[in-house]
Design a protein around this motif. Structure first.
Motif, PDB file in Angstrom:
ATOM      1  N   HIS A   1      -2.534  -1.410   5.875  1.00 54.53           N
ATOM      2  CA  HIS A   1      -2.718  -3.145   5.102  1.00 54.53           C
ATOM      3  C   HIS A   1      -0.727  -3.586   5.533  1.00 54.53           C
ATOM      4  O   HIS A   1      -0.309  -2.834   5.681  1.00 54.53           O
ATOM      5  CB  HIS A   1      -2.851  -3.786   3.706  1.00 54.53           C
ATOM      6  CG  HIS A   1      -1.814  -2.630   2.594  1.00 54.53           C
ATOM      7  ND1 HIS A   1      -1.538  -1.171   3.364  1.00 54.53           N
ATOM      8  CD2 HIS A   1      -0.848  -3.070   1.747  1.00 54.53           C
ATOM      9  CE1 HIS A   1      -0.922  -1.181   1.639  1.00 54.53           C
ATOM     10  NE2 HIS A   1      -0.294  -2.318   0.749  1.00 54.53           N
TER      11      HIS A   1
ATOM     12  N   ASP B   1      -2.655   2.281  -0.124  1.00 51.96           N
ATOM     13  CA  ASP B   1      -2.678   1.476  -1.078  1.00 51.96           C
ATOM     14  C   ASP B   1      -3.687   1.768  -2.149  1.00 51.96           C
ATOM     15  O   ASP B   1      -3.506   0.268  -3.017  1.00 51.96           O
ATOM     16  CB  ASP B   1      -1.349   0.547  -1.132  1.00 51.96           C
ATOM     17  CG  ASP B   1      -0.726   0.353  -1.779  1.00 51.96           C
ATOM     18  OD1 ASP B   1      -0.326   1.537  -1.670  1.00 51.96           O
ATOM     19  OD2 ASP B   1       0.407  -0.792  -1.399  1.00 51.96           O
TER      20      ASP B   1
ATOM     21  N   ASP C   1       6.085  -2.757   2.073  1.00 48.65           N
ATOM     22  CA  ASP C   1       6.048  -1.616   1.738  1.00 48.65           C
ATOM     23  C   ASP C   1       5.356  -0.580   2.636  1.00 48.65           C
ATOM     24  O   ASP C   1       4.948   0.561   2.638  1.00 48.65           O
ATOM     25  CB  ASP C   1       6.161  -0.809   1.218  1.00 48.65           C
ATOM     26  CG  ASP C   1       5.285  -1.103  -0.134  1.00 48.65           C
ATOM     27  OD1 ASP C   1       4.721  -2.098   0.486  1.00 48.65           O
ATOM     28  OD2 ASP C   1       4.574  -0.574  -1.031  1.00 48.65           O
ATOM     29  N   HIS C   2       4.076  -0.918   3.753  1.00 51.16           N
ATOM     30  CA  HIS C   2       3.413  -0.048   4.712  1.00 51.16           C
ATOM     31  C   HIS C   2       3.382  -0.674   5.820  1.00 51.16           C
ATOM     32  O   HIS C   2       3.320   0.203   6.782  1.00 51.16           O
ATOM     33  CB  HIS C   2       1.827  -0.378   4.309  1.00 51.16           C
ATOM     34  CG  HIS C   2       2.320   0.498   3.067  1.00 51.16           C
ATOM     35  ND1 HIS C   2       1.260   1.347   1.862  1.00 51.16           N
ATOM     36  CD2 HIS C   2       2.145  -0.229   1.525  1.00 51.16           C
ATOM     37  CE1 HIS C   2       1.541   1.794   1.253  1.00 51.16           C
ATOM     38  NE2 HIS C   2       2.207   0.568   0.781  1.00 51.16           N
TER      39      HIS C   2
ATOM     40  N   HIS D   1       7.565   7.733   0.994  1.00 47.53           N
ATOM     41  CA  HIS D   1       7.195   7.220   0.652  1.00 47.53           C
ATOM     42  C   HIS D   1       5.025   6.869   0.620  1.00 47.53           C
ATOM     43  O   HIS D   1       5.364   7.938   0.817  1.00 47.53           O
ATOM     44  CB  HIS D   1       7.174   5.693  -0.095  1.00 47.53           C
ATOM     45  CG  HIS D   1       6.500   4.275  -0.726  1.00 47.53           C
ATOM     46  ND1 HIS D   1       6.950   4.248  -2.223  1.00 47.53           N
ATOM     47  CD2 HIS D   1       5.916   3.362  -0.143  1.00 47.53           C
ATOM     48  CE1 HIS D   1       6.808   3.394  -2.496  1.00 47.53           C
ATOM     49  NE2 HIS D   1       5.761   2.776  -1.383  1.00 47.53           N
TER      50      HIS D   1
HETATM   51 ZN   LIG Z   1       2.960   0.033  -1.192  1.00 48.11          ZN
END
Ligand SMILES: [Zn+2]
Ligand SMILES: [Zn+2]
Length: 328
Positions: A139, A222, A143-144, A90
């Protein structure tokens, strides 16, 4: 209409039972609708990163054949002096530059936001990343910024994040060297400099340009397309750009992440000689989120490669497998 006729219109028809039945079913409908609104609202706030209800297991996605071995071989190559980007999964990458190892946007635990899961598992679990010099977080989306996974990583790493809240949470996990960088601020780490650059997302975000000697990598996080890409190009002309491509959009909201075509425009603006797509190895494991509340572009990494081949055939576009090293 007179008051009297209004009263007549409101009067109960002969026989109370049908009226009672109708009132109950209407109440049931109202309660059901309210529950739906509340559930949808919770899901919506969840997708916007306001709360997180992840389950225990890490990396729900299908393990990619040979990923661990590929990752180990990539680490050996970087230890032997190779510079490059090791794709973990990812948006998670290990940058090997100037003898340092910097991890971008860690995400290992599924589902992020209770709704988003890996479709391909990260190359290794967080405890097997090995020594880290820095962890860079663009951020505060699950998912980060996977703090639970960071807890299993090398605590000697310098953590560079976008917000003071993220910094406090990293410190609470035992990281002692934690910096918040605003756009265009820079932090030196040995032979490497890390500069925060602007990003544009549904929440506050920064990107990073990492430089060592004559090599530089831009990690975009993102972001969607934004005017400061030209300033990033002018200031750094990064050799390599890691660009998000899956076109994430919440229903009824503007685009949150570049589409493959947008990333092609970004690549043209940046003028990098190498581009790597990211942020396209996840799916909405919550069907409500996936069917009603959010959408992404299918086959986004491949589509980006097709866009690049058509629009900028002179720029190298690499689509790495989990664990693969893209040399600089
Ligand atoms: Zn993301
Ligand atoms: Zn995000």
């Amino acid at each position: 209409m007179s008051d009297e006729s209004i009263d007549r219109a409101r009067a109960a028809p002969p026989g109370a039972a049908p009226q009672e039945k109708r009132r109950l079913s209407r109440r049931g409908f109202v309660v059901g609708a309210a529950a739906g609104v509340v559930a949808g609202g919770l899901e919506w706030t969840s997708l916007r990163g306001r709360f997180d209800h992840r389950r225990e297991p890490a990396g729900d996605g299908v393990a990619h054949a040979g990923a661990k071995e590929r990752f180990a071989a990539s680490l050996r190559a970087t230890e032997a002096g190779a510079s490059g980007v090791v794709h973990v999964g990812h948006s998670t990458h290990l940058l090997a530059l100037g003898g340092m190892r910097l991890l971008t946007d860690p995400w290992f635990y599924d589902p992020a936001f209770g709704a988003l899961s890996h479709d391909v598992a990260p190359a290794v679990p967080p405890s097997e990343l090995g020594p880290l010099d820095a962890i860079l977080v663009t951020h505060d989306h699950a998912d980060h910024a996977d703090l639970r996974a960071m807890d299993e990583m090398d605590k000697r790493a310098t953590v560079i994040v976008a917000t003071s809240d993220l910094a406090a949470r990293a410190r609470a996990r035992g990281f002692t060297d934690v910096s918040v960088l605003a756009p265009w601020e820079e932090r030196a780490l040995g032979a490497v400099s890390v500069t925060a650059v602007p990003g544009l997302h549904d929440i506050y975000e920064i990107g990073f340009v990492v430089r060592a000697g004559d090599k530089s990598v831009y990690f975009a996080g993102d972001t969607r397309l934004h005017p400061d890409l030209a300033a990033i190009a002018e200031r750094f002309r990064p050799d390599a750009a890691i660009l998000p491509v899956d076109g994430t959009r919440l229903t009824g909201a503007p685009l949150h992440v570049m589409t493959p075509e947008d990333a092609g425009v970004a690549a043209r603006t940046l003028g990098s000689r190498l581009v790597i797509p990211s942020h396209a190895e996840a799916y909405f494991s919550d069907p409500v989120a996936g069917h009603l509340l959010a959408s992404t572009v299918p086959r986004a990494r491949q589509r980006f490669a097709e866009v690049m081949q058509k629009e900028l055939p002179g720029v190298a576009c690499r689509v790495p497998e989990p664990g693969e090293l893209v040399a600089l």
